[in-house]
Scaffold this motif. Structure first.
Motif, short mmCIF file in Angstrom:
data_model
loop_
_atom_site.label_atom_id
_atom_site.label_comp_id
_atom_site.label_asym_id
_atom_site.label_seq_id
_atom_site.Cartn_x
_atom_site.Cartn_y
_atom_site.Cartn_z
N THR A 268 1.00 -1.20 0.20
CA THR A 268 -0.23 -0.39 0.05
C THR A 268 0.96 0.82 -0.08
O THR A 268 1.97 1.35 0.40
CB THR A 268 -0.96 0.11 1.24
OG1 THR A 268 -1.58 -1.10 1.53
CG2 THR A 268 -1.74 1.23 1.20
N TRP A 270 0.45 5.35 -0.65
CA TRP A 270 -0.66 6.88 -0.03
C TRP A 270 0.11 8.34 -0.19
O TRP A 270 1.13 8.22 0.25
CB TRP A 270 -1.38 6.42 1.51
CG TRP A 270 -0.76 6.85 2.53
CD1 TRP A 270 -0.46 7.45 3.11
CD2 TRP A 270 0.03 5.80 3.51
NE1 TRP A 270 0.21 6.86 3.98
CE2 TRP A 270 0.94 5.83 4.46
CE3 TRP A 270 0.06 4.05 2.69
CZ2 TRP A 270 1.31 5.63 4.99
CZ3 TRP A 270 0.85 3.17 3.35
CH2 TRP A 270 1.70 3.83 4.72
N VAL A 304 -8.57 8.42 -12.62
CA VAL A 304 -8.16 7.06 -12.57
C VAL A 304 -7.39 6.13 -14.26
O VAL A 304 -6.41 5.95 -14.52
CB VAL A 304 -8.99 6.30 -12.25
CG1 VAL A 304 -8.38 5.03 -12.36
CG2 VAL A 304 -8.39 7.19 -10.46
N LEU A 314 -1.19 -1.86 -13.62
CA LEU A 314 -1.78 -1.67 -12.74
C LEU A 314 -3.67 -2.56 -13.31
O LEU A 314 -4.21 -2.49 -12.27
CB LEU A 314 -2.08 -0.65 -11.98
CG LEU A 314 -0.43 0.10 -11.54
CD1 LEU A 314 -1.20 0.85 -10.51
CD2 LEU A 314 -0.34 -0.89 -10.24
N ALA A 415 -4.91 -4.32 -8.15
CA ALA A 415 -5.21 -2.72 -7.92
C ALA A 415 -6.41 -2.24 -7.35
O ALA A 415 -7.30 -2.46 -7.61
CB ALA A 415 -4.04 -1.86 -8.41
N LEU A 417 -7.76 1.65 -6.29
CA LEU A 417 -7.40 3.05 -5.04
C LEU A 417 -8.74 3.59 -4.63
O LEU A 417 -9.98 3.83 -5.22
CB LEU A 417 -7.63 4.27 -6.36
CG LEU A 417 -7.38 5.71 -5.92
CD1 LEU A 417 -5.27 6.03 -5.36
CD2 LEU A 417 -7.41 6.71 -7.43
N THR A 442 -5.53 6.54 -1.76
CA THR A 442 -4.70 5.32 -0.90
C THR A 442 -4.26 3.94 -1.82
O THR A 442 -5.79 3.80 -2.63
CB THR A 442 -5.14 4.78 0.44
OG1 THR A 442 -4.96 5.62 1.29
CG2 THR A 442 -4.59 2.91 0.86
N LEU A 443 -3.45 3.59 -2.42
CA LEU A 443 -3.62 2.47 -3.51
C LEU A 443 -3.11 1.20 -3.28
O LEU A 443 -1.89 1.44 -2.81
CB LEU A 443 -2.19 2.87 -4.81
CG LEU A 443 -1.59 2.00 -5.64
CD1 LEU A 443 -3.91 1.66 -6.95
CD2 LEU A 443 -0.99 2.57 -6.38
N PHE A 445 -2.17 -2.49 -3.96
CA PHE A 445 -1.46 -3.07 -5.06
C PHE A 445 -0.92 -4.75 -5.45
O PHE A 445 0.09 -4.68 -3.86
CB PHE A 445 -0.67 -2.09 -6.03
CG PHE A 445 1.20 -2.20 -5.63
CD1 PHE A 445 1.70 -3.00 -5.95
CD2 PHE A 445 1.16 -1.14 -4.44
CE1 PHE A 445 3.74 -2.59 -5.44
CE2 PHE A 445 2.29 -0.53 -3.99
CZ PHE A 445 2.94 -1.52 -4.71
N ALA A 455 3.58 2.05 -8.80
CA ALA A 455 2.63 2.23 -8.22
C ALA A 455 2.88 3.52 -7.67
O ALA A 455 2.10 4.88 -8.02
CB ALA A 455 2.51 1.32 -6.42
N LEU A 459 0.12 6.90 -8.46
CA LEU A 459 -0.54 7.31 -7.45
C LEU A 459 -0.29 8.75 -7.14
O LEU A 459 -0.94 9.94 -7.57
CB LEU A 459 -0.26 7.01 -5.90
CG LEU A 459 -0.45 7.34 -4.69
CD1 LEU A 459 -2.41 7.09 -5.05
CD2 LEU A 459 -0.15 6.99 -4.20
#
Length: 476
Positions: A268, A270, A304, A314, A415, A417, A442-443, A445, A455, A459
């Motif tokens: 993760t 963020w 996105v 992703l 993934a 988001l 917050t991602l 993946f 990632a 983000l």
């Protein structure tokens, strides 16, 4: 019997679904039914579905009770020809039920046979013609030889006059509809039927009693079963208050989340984002067009999809397949397009409908589709395709008043988001402290498909788009 008893098997209700919970019968034994008349409500792991009958005739047997879980391909209802004596049918019913495994084994043939009778299609079932379907499966005699079966007469044009009292009642076939009207004191002669030939349907009674919202579960089937309520739990020593079966949507969610946690080595990242410019841009659009300005989620969805084009790793799927030598091989499957899923909370649990080909839509088009899918998901009417075709998920948990979440990836995607609530926070702008509208992205993946650099790059792209929406949208 002069004609063959028809046994309708529970149809394939969606991709990969093998069972469904029988929520409610809409007909009773002895009722006369038409082709395409809804006969039962079933709940799959994805949605609530009304199952239409491919046969016309008299309901002879209901193969199951409300609350029971039925397997796809097993008998759902048996229909006898009009005028047949139901008292003499048990042996015929048993004979037909015994043929169910053979029918399930030849599902494609079964579907081909069913293509000629109705106008409703239920994920591979239903028909397109004018009600001329006939079953002509050979039956074996006592010696085991196949003998021809005379095709059943066409009962698709059932007269509705048998359900009317001339000059007084409109057409009513379903006993559930009659019971609902009686329980709520609704006079049937005052209800206009919205069905074929003035047939009064459940929705007509609901409208008459002011019930604009469709029930998602019958009153007769309690959500909480308490066979051992009051007993003492051996481990804790506390009294058991209730026991709730895990089924339907909740069962599917539990299985999917467990598989995600057990199979995906997730990580993760963020970042806090200044969303002031995005909110100001949307406020300006809303002044110009109060009813047509896209929602914030639609703008973020647009960012996105643009980010996934730059970081396609992703928008993949990690699969294990069999190689030519019979061993296992692992693959990362990439897609030519983006189906953007978004989490939607409903009365029946959390579901993830997806906007298909989201990469081809602008913010307004995304907003329209998100609103449509949210509505059908909350009504329990989203199709299996709408609920199971996503390639990436956007989760707006900020609506619940939280800032962040260690989300579980929506298996088999790689993934997700998450967007937290937007709140006032102190922020440094051009060297000066200011109060800005800040949110947290917050991602989560799958570390098998990419490393942290990819990632973080995705983000950061989405974060920059939120902070400078005008510039990014101009480039899209």
């Amino acid at each position: 019997m002069s004609a063959e008893m028809q046994v309708f098997l529970l149809p394939d209700l969606g991709e990969g679904l093998t069972e469904a919970e029988l929520v409610n019968w809409l007909v009773a034994v002895g009722d006369e039914i038409r082709v395409d008349q809804p006969i039962a409500e079933v709940e799959t792991a994805k949605s609530m579905v009304e199952v239409p009958s491919p046969y016309a005739g008299i309901v002879a047997v209901l193969h199951g009770e409300a609350g029971q879980t039925l397997d796809v391909g097993k008998p759902l209802i048996s229909v006898a020809p009009v005028g047949a004596s139901l008292a003499a049918e048990p042996e015929a019913v048993e004979a037909k039920v015994s043929e169910a495994p053979a029918a399930a084994a030849s599902a494609e043939t079964y579907r081909t046979e069913e293509k000629a009778g109705s106008g409703n299609v239920l994920i591979g079932y239903g028909t397109s013609g004018g009600g001329e379907a006939r079953r002509t499966r050979p039956r074996k005699d006592s010696a085991g030889s196949a003998v021809a079966v005379t095709p059943a007469p066409d009962f698709s044009e059932l007269s509705l006059s048998r359900t009317r009292i001339p000059g007084k009642l409109s057409a009513v076939i379903s006993p559930l509809v009659r019971k609902m009207a009686r329980d709520h004191g609704v006079s049937l002669d005052a209800v206009p039927g919205s069905g074929e030939s003035g047939l009064i349907l459940r929705r007509d009674i609901e409208a008459a009693i002011g019930g604009a919202t469709r029930e998602t579960a019958p009153v007769e089937v309690p959500a909480v079963v308490q066979p051992s309520a009051g007993l003492q739990d051996a481990r804790t020593g506390l009294t058991v208050a209730s026991r709730t079966p895990v089924r339907g949507i909740r069962k599917a969610v539990a299985a999917n989340m467990t598989r995600s946690r057990s199979e995906i080595p997730e990580a993760t990242v963020w970042v806090d984002v200044d969303a002031t410019a995005l909110l100001e841009m949307r406020a300006e659009l809303k002044k110009r067009d109060p009813h047509g300005a896209p929602g914030l989620l639609a703008f973020i969805a647009r960012f996105v999809t643009a980010g996934l084009k730059k970081f396609p790793e992703l928008n993949t799927r990690f699969v294990t397949a069999e190689d030519t030598a019979g061993g296992e091989m692992q693959e990362i499957v990439a897609f030519d397009g983006i189906n953007l899923g978004f989490a939607a909370q409903t009365d029946r649990g959390l579901v993830v409908p997806s906007v298909r080909n989201a990469h081809l839509l602008n913010a307004r088009e995304l907003d329209t589709e998100i609103r449509r899918l949210t509505a059908v998901a909350r009504d329990g009417k989203a199709t299996p395709t709408e609920l199971a075709s996503g390639t990436f998920t956007l989760n707006n948990y900020g609506v619940f008043g939280v800032d962040g979440s260690a989300a579980i990836i929506n298996y088999p995607e790689v993934a997700m988001l998450g967007v937290g609530r937007i709140i006032d926070k102190p922020w440094v702008v051009n060297g000066q402290l200011a109060v800005r509208k800040v949110t947290e992205l917050t991602l989560a993946f799958d570390h098998r498909v990419c490393d942290g650099e990819t990632a973080a790059g995705f983000l950061r792209y989405v974060a920059d788009a939120i902070e400078n929406p005008g510039a990014v949208l101009a480039d899209l």
